[in-house]
Write a protein that holds these residues in place. Structure first.
Motif, PDB file in Angstrom:
ATOM      1  N   SER A   1      -6.119  -0.411   3.762  1.00  0.00           N
ATOM      2  CA  SER A   1      -4.819  -0.803   3.210  1.00  0.00           C
ATOM      3  C   SER A   1      -4.382   0.088   2.050  1.00  0.00           C
ATOM      4  CB  SER A   1      -4.861  -2.265   2.746  1.00  0.00           C
ATOM      5  OG  SER A   1      -5.805  -2.436   1.713  1.00  0.00           O
TER       6      SER A   1
ATOM      7  N   ALA B   1      -2.583   2.998   0.367  1.00  0.00           N
ATOM      8  CA  ALA B   1      -1.406   3.773   0.762  1.00  0.00           C
ATOM      9  C   ALA B   1      -1.687   5.260   0.732  1.00  0.00           C
ATOM     10  CB  ALA B   1      -0.235   3.448  -0.167  1.00  0.00           C
TER      11      ALA B   1
ATOM     12  N   PHE C   1       3.942   7.271   0.003  1.00  0.00           N
ATOM     13  CA  PHE C   1       4.315   5.883   0.299  1.00  0.00           C
ATOM     14  C   PHE C   1       5.294   5.387  -0.754  1.00  0.00           C
ATOM     15  CE2 PHE C   1       3.697   1.286  -0.212  1.00  0.00           C
ATOM     16  CZ  PHE C   1       3.926   0.864   1.098  1.00  0.00           C
TER      17      PHE C   1
ATOM     18  N   ARG D   1      -4.632  -7.520   2.060  1.00  0.00           N
ATOM     19  CA  ARG D   1      -4.256  -7.650   3.478  1.00  0.00           C
ATOM     20  C   ARG D   1      -5.040  -8.773   4.154  1.00  0.00           C
ATOM     21  NH1 ARG D   1      -4.358  -2.324   6.976  1.00  0.00           N
ATOM     22  NH2 ARG D   1      -2.397  -1.971   5.866  1.00  0.00           N
TER      23      ARG D   1
ATOM     24  N   THR E   1      -1.259  -7.106  -6.536  1.00  0.00           N
ATOM     25  CA  THR E   1      -0.912  -5.828  -5.914  1.00  0.00           C
ATOM     26  C   THR E   1       0.351  -5.246  -6.543  1.00  0.00           C
ATOM     27  OG1 THR E   1      -1.849  -6.647  -3.842  1.00  0.00           O
ATOM     28  CG2 THR E   1      -0.463  -4.686  -3.712  1.00  0.00           C
TER      29      THR E   1
ATOM     30  N   TRP F   1       1.197  -1.639  -8.555  1.00  0.00           N
ATOM     31  CA  TRP F   1       2.209  -0.692  -8.087  1.00  0.00           C
ATOM     32  C   TRP F   1       3.281  -0.418  -9.135  1.00  0.00           C
ATOM     33  CZ3 TRP F   1       2.050   2.751  -4.493  1.00  0.00           C
ATOM     34  CH2 TRP F   1       1.347   2.547  -3.316  1.00  0.00           C
TER      35      TRP F   1
ATOM     36  N   ARG G   1       0.372  -2.757   1.045  1.00  0.00           N
ATOM     37  CA  ARG G   1      -0.487  -1.598   0.750  1.00  0.00           C
ATOM     38  C   ARG G   1      -0.914  -1.677  -0.715  1.00  0.00           C
ATOM     39  NH1 ARG G   1       0.314  -1.397   5.421  1.00  0.00           N
ATOM     40  NH2 ARG G   1       0.693   0.403   6.792  1.00  0.00           N
TER      41      ARG G   1
END
Length: 464
Positions: free
Chosen positions: A10, A12, A16, A92, A143, A147, A212
């Motif tokens: 998962s 990236a 991405f 995920r 997550t 990011w 991701r």
């Protein structure tokens, strides 16, 4: 197939677009947010046998009330125990399990309604569904924080806003489906549970497949961590188990619990409260509109306040919740005495916006204090404060109201003491927030060679 759900698969690849992650998170949170709309099933579930009116063998509302309570309890437990597992296996697989539990919970509940076995409904929506709620709630949040190191509050607000708005989709969808499937021999709940279970499973699976995680050394293009450090935002990491040994964790647990207790108690009684306070002035339809308006502010507050916290700082944002909230709670009895429906509605809408904002701001508060590496697991354990508040809030509102009425207080004034108590709880929350300091260096991971990308208040806006 199993390899596809591993954490490594998962990660990236180069190029991405991180803006693909918030929709994946929303695909999950908009589903599990249906929990806030479960009350629409209470009426039909109390007439499964009688169809048009409750039969002696039908379930009582007190019996049905435990379905939602169990779901919230298992939400907290699943988040607490599953958070550490999330950090190990990645979002995920966690989101996949959440989809199976939440969608499967509807299926088991459908069987329970069909057989008229309440324990199956408890097991389905309460236990399995609650586990799906907890795992689905925490997995996208950690997550998003990874990011968006430059916009942590905004990122978590986008996802958790979905949880607040899930009821706005779930309630009308449930009513429409029950109306469609209702017949002379069925209230339509069984078929509705099956359809919603399938739909929610598909939506949550889309989120799980799309999610991701960034590579360990990833950071937004063009973003440079600020030279001037904010002492409340660490660039180190604290392990989940070590976080439990810090006073900051328990102070923040109290901060969340006290703020949520004050808000969740009035959410469940909003319709009755405004009708009894303004008896004869507010109709049932107007009260329903008030509840809908509160839902809008609950949802919008999750995005607004968490985004504002990127500029104010998390600690100052919570100061705002407690100071403004205490003032507004103290104003509610005044609004009732002067007969101002507008002031009453305004106070509650702002209060509910801060109730929602506390949920979306607390994950980034945790990331600021403990680092981003294990924030999902720490957040999961902190959510037990939500479970506790889900008991404290309604008990305070309902039992104090009952005590007041039994002692001759008119129904329209029975909530006044409760409002002042809620204001007092927020003052206690202010004091707890005051004592939150940066985590001592002795709790940081000594072998941690990877530093988190710590943001400060104002960040460059040129990232992807």
């Amino acid at each position: 197939m199993l390899d596809f759900f591993t954490r490594e698969r998962s990660i990236a690849g180069p190029g991405f677009n991180r803006w693909m992650v918030p929709p994946a998170a929303l695909a999950v949170h908009l589903c599990i947010g249906q929990a806030y709309a479960f009350s629409v099933f209470n009426g039909p579930l109390s007439k499964v046998i009688g169809i048009d009116s409750p039969a002696p063998e039908d379930w009582k509302l007190t019996t049905l009330g435990w379905i939602f309570s169990l779901a919230i309890v298992f939400l907290g437990l699943a988040a607490a125990f599953g958070g550490k597992w999330l950090e190990k296996v990645g979002p995920r697989l966690t989101m996949f399990v959440a989809a199976c539990c939440f969608g499967g919970g509807f299926m088991v509940s459908a069987l329970g309604v069909h057989l008229h076995q309440i324990w199956l409904v408890y097991l389905g929506y309460g236990v399995l569904g609650g586990i799906g709620l907890g795992l689905g709630y925490v997995s996208p949040v950690s997550t998003l924080i990874k990011w968006f190191p430059d916009r942590r509050g905004m990122a978590t607000g986008m996802a958790i806003m979905g949880f607040g708005g899930g009821a706005m989709i779930g309630a009308p969808l449930s009513v429409f489906l029950m109306g469609h499937f209702k017949s002379a021999t069925s209230v339509g709940v069984t078929e509705t549970f099956i359809v919603m279970g399938v739909l929610y499973f598909i939506s949550m699976m889309i989120g799980a497949l799309a999610i991701r995680i960034p590579a360990p050394d990833w950071k937004p293009a063009g973003w440079v961590p600020p030279v001037v450090e904010n002492k409340m935002i660490t660039r180190n990491h604290v392990h989940i188990d070590q976080a439990m040994k810090t006073p900051q964790f328990y102070l923040l647990w109290l901060v969340l619990c006290l703020n949520v207790t004050a808000g969740i108690g009035v959410l469940g009684q909003a319709s009755v409260m405004i009708q009894e306070t303004f008896k004869g002035e507010v109709t049932v339809a107007a009260a329903a509109g008030f509840v809908g308006l509160m839902s809008v502010f609950n949802m919008g507050g999750r995005f607004f306040w968490s985004s504002i916290s990127d500029y104010l700082g998390r600690k100052n944002t919570y100061y705002t919740f407690f100071v403004l909230g205490a003032i507004l709670y103290a104003c509610v009895p005044y609004a009732g005495h002067v007969g101002s429906v507008a002031l009453f509605v305004m106070c509650y809408c702002i209060i509910v916006s801060m109730y929602g904002g506390s949920f979306s701001t607390v994950p980034v508060y945790l990331a600021d204090l403990f680092g981003t590496k294990f924030v999902g697991g720490i957040h999961g354990r902190l959510l037990t404060a939500w479970s506790a508040a889900g008991v404290f809030g309604p008990v305070l509102v309902n039992y104090i109201r009952e005590y007041q009425i039994n002692h001759g207080v008119p129904k329209g004034q029975a909530y006044e003491v409760t409002m002042y108590i809620m204001a007092g709880l927020l003052v206690l929350g202010f004091i707890c927030n005051l004592f939150i300091k940066p985590v001592e260096a002795k709790h940081h991971m000594a072998d941690d060679s990877v530093r988190s990308n710590a943001p400060s208040g104002m960040q460059p806006v040129g990232a992807n």
